[in-house]
Design an enzyme around this catalytic site. Sequence first.
Site, PDB file in Angstrom:
ATOM      1  N   LYS A  10       0.779  -1.146   0.185  1.00 45.38           N
ATOM      2  CA  LYS A  10       0.017   0.043  -0.060  1.00 45.38           C
ATOM      3  C   LYS A  10       0.989   1.176  -0.025  1.00 45.38           C
ATOM      4  O   LYS A  10       2.048   1.115   0.541  1.00 45.38           O
ATOM      5  CB  LYS A  10      -0.800   0.102   1.253  1.00 45.38           C
ATOM      6  CG  LYS A  10      -0.378   0.121   2.651  1.00 45.38           C
ATOM      7  CD  LYS A  10       0.028   1.638   3.212  1.00 45.38           C
ATOM      8  CE  LYS A  10       0.720   1.747   4.265  1.00 45.38           C
ATOM      9  NZ  LYS A  10       1.432   2.823   4.429  1.00 45.38           N
ATOM     10  N   PRO A  94       9.048  -4.456   0.151  1.00 37.21           N
ATOM     11  CA  PRO A  94       9.994  -4.013   0.825  1.00 37.21           C
ATOM     12  C   PRO A  94       9.819  -4.252   2.105  1.00 37.21           C
ATOM     13  O   PRO A  94       8.672  -3.824   2.787  1.00 37.21           O
ATOM     14  CB  PRO A  94      10.339  -2.422   0.465  1.00 37.21           C
ATOM     15  CG  PRO A  94       9.908  -2.496  -0.888  1.00 37.21           C
ATOM     16  CD  PRO A  94       8.564  -3.186  -1.110  1.00 37.21           C
ATOM     17  N   ALA A  96      10.134  -3.215   6.258  1.00 40.76           N
ATOM     18  CA  ALA A  96      10.073  -2.009   7.003  1.00 40.76           C
ATOM     19  C   ALA A  96      10.271  -0.654   5.946  1.00 40.76           C
ATOM     20  O   ALA A  96      11.018   0.171   6.276  1.00 40.76           O
ATOM     21  CB  ALA A  96      11.212  -1.897   7.819  1.00 40.76           C
ATOM     22  N   GLY A  97       9.561  -0.953   4.891  1.00 39.43           N
ATOM     23  CA  GLY A  97       9.764   0.190   4.149  1.00 39.43           C
ATOM     24  C   GLY A  97       8.494   1.163   3.777  1.00 39.43           C
ATOM     25  O   GLY A  97       8.487   2.235   3.046  1.00 39.43           O
ATOM     26  N   GLY A  98       7.585   1.222   4.803  1.00 44.55           N
ATOM     27  CA  GLY A  98       6.321   2.102   4.882  1.00 44.55           C
ATOM     28  C   GLY A  98       5.262   1.749   3.745  1.00 44.55           C
ATOM     29  O   GLY A  98       4.634   2.319   3.304  1.00 44.55           O
ATOM     30  N   MET A  99       5.235   0.395   3.307  1.00 43.93           N
ATOM     31  CA  MET A  99       4.537   0.050   2.262  1.00 43.93           C
ATOM     32  C   MET A  99       3.389  -1.104   2.898  1.00 43.93           C
ATOM     33  O   MET A  99       2.903  -1.906   2.208  1.00 43.93           O
ATOM     34  CB  MET A  99       5.191  -0.577   1.071  1.00 43.93           C
ATOM     35  CG  MET A  99       6.012   0.757   0.477  1.00 43.93           C
ATOM     36  SD  MET A  99       6.556   0.248  -1.112  1.00 43.93           S
ATOM     37  CE  MET A  99       5.268   0.852  -2.046  1.00 43.93           C
ATOM     38  N   ALA A 100       3.564  -1.549   4.110  1.00 46.09           N
ATOM     39  CA  ALA A 100       2.483  -2.406   4.703  1.00 46.09           C
ATOM     40  C   ALA A 100       3.055  -3.880   4.368  1.00 46.09           C
ATOM     41  O   ALA A 100       2.097  -4.827   4.223  1.00 46.09           O
ATOM     42  CB  ALA A 100       1.020  -2.186   4.389  1.00 46.09           C
ATOM     43  N   GLY A 101       4.309  -3.989   4.242  1.00 47.34           N
ATOM     44  CA  GLY A 101       4.709  -5.566   3.815  1.00 47.34           C
ATOM     45  C   GLY A 101       4.023  -6.382   4.710  1.00 47.34           C
ATOM     46  O   GLY A 101       3.642  -7.692   4.457  1.00 47.34           O
ATOM     47  N   ALA A 104       0.388  -6.970   4.655  1.00 50.51           N
ATOM     48  CA  ALA A 104       0.024  -7.710   3.717  1.00 50.51           C
ATOM     49  C   ALA A 104       0.004  -9.149   4.026  1.00 50.51           C
ATOM     50  O   ALA A 104      -0.754  -9.961   3.891  1.00 50.51           O
ATOM     51  CB  ALA A 104       0.798  -7.764   2.529  1.00 50.51           C
ATOM     52  N   ASP A 136      -2.688  -1.365   9.617  1.00 54.12           N
ATOM     53  CA  ASP A 136      -3.026  -1.268   8.194  1.00 54.12           C
ATOM     54  C   ASP A 136      -3.446  -2.704   7.565  1.00 54.12           C
ATOM     55  O   ASP A 136      -3.610  -2.739   6.384  1.00 54.12           O
ATOM     56  CB  ASP A 136      -1.633  -1.036   7.579  1.00 54.12           C
ATOM     57  CG  ASP A 136      -1.014   0.289   7.662  1.00 54.12           C
ATOM     58  OD1 ASP A 136      -1.673   1.230   7.948  1.00 54.12           O
ATOM     59  OD2 ASP A 136       0.209   0.227   7.585  1.00 54.12           O
TER      60      ASP A 136
HETATM   61  O1  C5P Z   1      -0.616  -0.802  14.252  1.00 55.26           O
HETATM   62  P1  C5P Z   1       0.763  -1.161  14.139  1.00 55.26           P
HETATM   63  O2  C5P Z   1       1.086  -2.162  14.760  1.00 55.26           O
HETATM   64  O3  C5P Z   1       1.041  -1.422  12.591  1.00 55.26           O
HETATM   65  O4  C5P Z   1       1.612   0.245  14.391  1.00 55.26           O
HETATM   66  C1  C5P Z   1       3.072   0.335  14.601  1.00 55.26           C
HETATM   67  C2  C5P Z   1       3.318   1.492  15.498  1.00 55.26           C
HETATM   68  O5  C5P Z   1       3.236   2.670  14.751  1.00 55.26           O
HETATM   69  C3  C5P Z   1       2.578   1.461  16.646  1.00 55.26           C
HETATM   70  O6  C5P Z   1       3.038   0.937  17.823  1.00 55.26           O
HETATM   71  C4  C5P Z   1       2.673   3.106  17.079  1.00 55.26           C
HETATM   72  O7  C5P Z   1       3.947   3.284  17.486  1.00 55.26           O
HETATM   73  C5  C5P Z   1       2.704   3.669  15.258  1.00 55.26           C
HETATM   74  N1  C5P Z   1       1.372   3.894  15.033  1.00 55.26           N
HETATM   75  C6  C5P Z   1       0.739   5.197  15.690  1.00 55.26           C
HETATM   76  N2  C5P Z   1      -0.316   5.649  15.232  1.00 55.26           N
HETATM   77  C7  C5P Z   1      -1.052   4.920  14.228  1.00 55.26           C
HETATM   78  C8  C5P Z   1      -0.567   3.612  13.680  1.00 55.26           C
HETATM   79  C9  C5P Z   1       0.751   3.403  14.162  1.00 55.26           C
HETATM   80  O8  C5P Z   1       1.474   5.868  16.379  1.00 55.26           O
HETATM   81  N3  C5P Z   1      -2.253   5.362  13.729  1.00 55.26           N
END
Ligand code: C5P
Length: 294
Positions: A10, A94, A96-101, A104, A136
């Site tokens: 994403k 990727p 830890a790329g900010g793409m929700a791997g 997914a 995500d």
């Molecule tokens: O929900 P997820 O496990 O993907 O989030 C990872 C980390 O990203 C959370 O522990 C939090 O530090 C940060 N996060 C946040 N606010 C969000 C989503 C994620 O602060 N809406």
Amino acid sequence: MSVTVRASAKINLHLGVGAPREDGFHPLDTVYQAISLYDDVTVSETDTDSLTVTGSAHVDVAGVPTDATNIAMRALAEAPCGSAHDVRIAKQVPVAGGMAGGSADGAAALLAHDRLHDLRQSDDLLLAQAARLGSDVPFSLVGGTARGRGRGELVEPIVDHGTWWWVVVPAAVGLSTPEVYRHFDRLHPDAPAEPAEPAELLAALASGEPVRLARALHNDLQEPAIDLRPELGDLIARGEAEGALRGMVSGSGPTCVFLCDSQEGSMEVLTALSASYDVVLSAVGPVAGAHVLG
Ligand code: C5P
């Protein structure tokens, strides 16, 4: 018997972030788009749980846990059925790329488990399990183009009349999502409680016009991500100089994505950036959410 489910990467076309809530999560108003980079997750029944992770050349699978903490294994634990499973993840998204791997993989494992055991759980039940796995993950099930609120887990499909061409430049080393959010808090101690709304972006998606979409793209995590990785600013400027309509950090980064005016335009930007960057990919969106491969 085994079931293979494909789930996509994403990007966030709009990512409005508010001041942290009492639970530490940030309130979001975001617009997700699923794009054509995929992880495939194959689940079968076995005697003891096992997990294998492989990846395309550009994917650093060394960063993916292969024990019970892997999100795919946590997904199977969400819907326990008494069986042990063998899980195989083939990654193109990727790490830890900010793409929700990771998301997914979680979504794909939830759906694969449901179909393997012919549980046919309701969408609402799967979405609730997905939300417990991560912010995500519900979007990874839904796919397409969708608005996300709450901490990102409350997902609602939106009108998108475009076919959008992207160039994707992953970084060799990932960024920690919590670290980027913490840096956002440092940079914006007075952030409003309510995140920014995507009004113009919604109109741009409905218009299907790339130039209009390019102007409306917005990511509140771009500033902290570039502050932590200044080279991302150079990359974005370079892609725009090479003809992209607009470059931006994807989610919490460090992957950067470039919106192009056409498929041909995206090939030109890809070729130009490939001269300086090791991994440059192309993708189109929107694509489907997690689905069984036939
Ligand atoms: O929900 P997820 O496990 O993907 O989030 C990872 C980390 O990203 C959370 O522990 C939090 O530090 C940060 N996060 C946040 N606010 C969000 C989503 C994620 O602060 N809406």
